[in-house]
Write a protein that holds these residues in place. Structure first.
Motif, PDB file in Angstrom:
ATOM      1  N   THR A 121       0.850  -1.097  -0.070  1.00  0.00           N
ATOM      2  CA  THR A 121       0.174  -0.058  -0.052  1.00  0.00           C
ATOM      3  C   THR A 121       0.802   1.282  -0.031  1.00  0.00           C
ATOM      4  OG1 THR A 121      -0.175   0.030   2.558  1.00  0.00           O
ATOM      5  CG2 THR A 121      -1.789  -0.856   1.257  1.00  0.00           C
ATOM      6  N   THR A 122       2.148   1.267   0.424  1.00  0.00           N
ATOM      7  CA  THR A 122       3.068   2.471   0.589  1.00  0.00           C
ATOM      8  C   THR A 122       3.696   2.465  -0.647  1.00  0.00           C
ATOM      9  OG1 THR A 122       4.563   1.143   1.712  1.00  0.00           O
ATOM     10  CG2 THR A 122       2.843   2.583   2.934  1.00  0.00           C
ATOM     11  N   SER A 123       3.919   1.703  -1.684  1.00  0.00           N
ATOM     12  CA  SER A 123       4.708   1.655  -2.950  1.00  0.00           C
ATOM     13  C   SER A 123       4.678   2.881  -3.827  1.00  0.00           C
ATOM     14  CB  SER A 123       4.675   0.437  -3.750  1.00  0.00           C
ATOM     15  OG  SER A 123       3.481   0.713  -4.493  1.00  0.00           O
ATOM     16  N   GLY A 124       5.894   3.151  -4.179  1.00  0.00           N
ATOM     17  CA  GLY A 124       5.740   4.563  -4.869  1.00  0.00           C
ATOM     18  C   GLY A 124       4.916   4.214  -6.180  1.00  0.00           C
ATOM     19  N   LEU A 125       4.912   2.856  -6.745  1.00  0.00           N
ATOM     20  CA  LEU A 125       3.963   2.543  -8.136  1.00  0.00           C
ATOM     21  C   LEU A 125       2.256   2.883  -7.717  1.00  0.00           C
ATOM     22  CD1 LEU A 125       3.636   1.861 -10.731  1.00  0.00           C
ATOM     23  CD2 LEU A 125       3.412  -0.562 -10.034  1.00  0.00           C
ATOM     24  N   ALA A 126       1.966   2.712  -6.540  1.00  0.00           N
ATOM     25  CA  ALA A 126       0.628   2.836  -6.008  1.00  0.00           C
ATOM     26  C   ALA A 126       0.415   4.422  -6.025  1.00  0.00           C
ATOM     27  CB  ALA A 126       0.385   2.353  -4.714  1.00  0.00           C
ATOM     28  N   LYS A 127       1.626   5.216  -5.547  1.00  0.00           N
ATOM     29  CA  LYS A 127       1.276   6.576  -5.321  1.00  0.00           C
ATOM     30  C   LYS A 127       1.420   7.297  -6.917  1.00  0.00           C
ATOM     31  CE  LYS A 127       3.313   6.414  -0.768  1.00  0.00           C
ATOM     32  NZ  LYS A 127       4.541   6.239  -0.172  1.00  0.00           N
ATOM     33  N   LEU A 128       2.014   6.696  -7.731  1.00  0.00           N
ATOM     34  CA  LEU A 128       1.996   7.401  -8.786  1.00  0.00           C
ATOM     35  C   LEU A 128       0.385   7.293  -9.615  1.00  0.00           C
ATOM     36  CD1 LEU A 128       2.967   7.865 -11.782  1.00  0.00           C
ATOM     37  CD2 LEU A 128       3.480   5.372 -12.207  1.00  0.00           C
ATOM     38  N   GLN A 129       0.117   6.079  -9.080  1.00  0.00           N
ATOM     39  CA  GLN A 129      -1.424   5.992  -9.805  1.00  0.00           C
ATOM     40  C   GLN A 129      -2.384   6.903  -8.768  1.00  0.00           C
ATOM     41  OE1 GLN A 129      -2.592   2.026 -11.473  1.00  0.00           O
ATOM     42  NE2 GLN A 129      -0.576   1.141 -11.024  1.00  0.00           N
ATOM     43  N   ALA A 130      -2.211   7.147  -7.875  1.00  0.00           N
ATOM     44  CA  ALA A 130      -3.071   8.017  -7.046  1.00  0.00           C
ATOM     45  C   ALA A 130      -2.997   9.366  -7.520  1.00  0.00           C
ATOM     46  CB  ALA A 130      -2.688   8.016  -5.692  1.00  0.00           C
ATOM     47  N   PHE A 131      -2.061   9.694  -8.119  1.00  0.00           N
ATOM     48  CA  PHE A 131      -1.560  11.012  -8.547  1.00  0.00           C
ATOM     49  C   PHE A 131      -1.988  11.297 -10.164  1.00  0.00           C
ATOM     50  CE2 PHE A 131       1.395  11.532  -4.907  1.00  0.00           C
ATOM     51  CZ  PHE A 131       0.562  12.302  -4.115  1.00  0.00           C
TER      52      PHE A 131
END
Length: 426
Positions: free
Chosen positions: A123-133
């Motif tokens: 849940t804290t991966s950079g890839l997940a954050k990319l998609q959140a933004f």
């Protein structure tokens, strides 16, 4: 440019920024620091990050001749990301290294397509954050904290390093963003270009050179994560060199000449030049000591411990069930009985237990790499306890070497040294 060359390393941590100036022999000659709280109320405020970096850097530059600076490198917290416009303007509140992305659809897509050894899971991966933004209007790139700060020195907000990119799905073996990223729904065109840690990015921009009084030829060098920078700061630089961080938890890392990936232990490798930094974090460590003794009591009892003898107790010290590395078992129970009548003997048994976990961790790394552990450098609060150090040295059976520095900024400065030499300016 005049005088003996110096480089600058900057560390952006969770509570503030630190900067160091380092000479060509890797000696720290000046430093500065600034707390985030002095510039912002929220550690997620990127403008507060930049103000803290400016303050720490200016304090450092005040103690040296800025004209001697040849290169700069920056590390940031691993997995901290923000969406940025082409001019670097933040377009949303960043997601920090420990901020989860709760969107189950994103996580399911990553889980379905990311190889099991990828660091992009979770849940804290950079890839997940990319998609959140990525759906925000006006997004030029979704970048890491260190990338954004480095952009303030180059004017470029589309470059990262191999270490920060790892949790965003970068493949350190092929040295590329892999094809499967697009299948997770990621807009791969928003990813930055990737350089090896320590590689020159560009010369400093004219506005930044003027603002800090730095030479126009100063090279900005690709940085790394805070964890990798902390390792590099110790001076460990050969395969088989290990670093143990004895903080609230025990973290064990070792340089290898080959990549180590063991997702069943939460173990993956960062690429640093032609070597690999592999390691993991245990749930044992200082938190167990603090659950039973005050710092003053530990110091008092430690003075009477004989580290050359064994208690005969076989502890696996944990504050609660569950272990990550070197044993991956969420149900592993603490083993801290029987408890001796004397507090000193109990403390010694805990020291021995943590040392045994540390030894097992290095054995795990050695077996996966076919390397022999050559040396250990120790950092963190527990490293100063002489009795504990003697117990650990006896169990590990390798030389214990002094850490050159515990400052992550010094690790970033070592990358700046590498980049300056590659660029031919030092």
């Amino acid at each position: 440019m005049s005088g003996e060359g110096l480089v600058l390393g900057i560390d952006m941590g969770t509570s503030g920024a630190r900067a160091v100036a380092m000479d060509g022999a890797a000696n720290v000659v000046a430093s500065g620091a600034a707390k985030l709280a002095g510039f912002c109320e929220d550690h997620r405020d990127p403008l507060g990050w930049w103000k803290a970096v400016q303050a720490a850097l200016l304090e450092t530059l005040a103690a040296i001749e800025p004209a001697r600076v040849r290169a700069i490198s920056i590390d940031g917290t691993s997995g901290t990301m923000l969406p940025a416009a082409a001019d670097g303007a933040p377009l949303a509140t960043p997601l920090m290294y420990n901020d989860p992305v709760p969107d189950l659809a994103i996580l399911d897509r990553i889980g379905a397509h990311a190889p099991k050894e990828s660091a992009a899971h979770g849940t804290t991966s950079g890839l997940a954050k990319l998609q959140a933004f990525q759906s925000l209007p006006g997004v030029f790139r979704v970048i890491h904290q260190a990338d954004w700060l480095a952009g303030h020195f180059t004017g470029l907000y589309d470059v990262t390093d191999e270490n920060n990119a790892l949790k965003t799905g970068y493949d350190p073996l092929s040295r590329s963003w892999p094809d499967w990223l697009a299948r997770t729904g990621a807009q791969v065109e928003l990813l930055p270009a990737v350089l090896s840690a320590g590689a020159p990015i560009a010369t400093i921009s004219p506005p930044a050179a003027e603002a800090f009084g730095l030479p126009s030829e100063t090279v900005v060098v690709a940085g790394t994560t805070d964890g990798c920078a902390s390792f590099l700061a110790t001076g460990a630089d050969r395969p088989g060199d290990g670093v143990s961080a004895l903080g609230t938890t025990l973290t064990v890392k070792m340089l290898s000449d080959r990549p180590l990936f063991a997702p069943e232990y939460g173990l993956y490798s960062h690429r640093i030049g032609d070597m690999w930094l592999a390691g993991g974090a245990s749930n044992t460590g200082g938190a167990v000591l603090a659950a039973h003794f005050s710092a003053e009591r530990i110091a008092e009892l430690s003075a009477a411990i004989d580290p050359t003898t064994e208690t005969g107790l076989n502890y696996y010290p944990l504050t609660k069930p569950g272990e990550r590395f070197p044993i991956a078992d969420p149900a592993l129970m603490p083993r801290m009985t029987p408890r001796p009548a004397e507090d000193g003997e109990f403390l010694k048994a805990i020291f021995e237990g943590v040392a045994a976990v540390e030894s097992l961790a290095y054995e795990r790394l050695a077996s996966l790499s076919s390397l022999r552990l050559r040396s250990v450098r120790s950092v963190g609060g527990g490293a100063g306890n002489q009795a504990w150090t003697a117990i650990r040295a006896r169990k590990l059976g390798v030389p214990f070497l002094p850490a050159h520095s515990e400052e992550a900024a010094a690790g970033a400065a070592r990358l700046a040294l590498s980049g300056a030499r590659e660029a031919g300016v030092l």
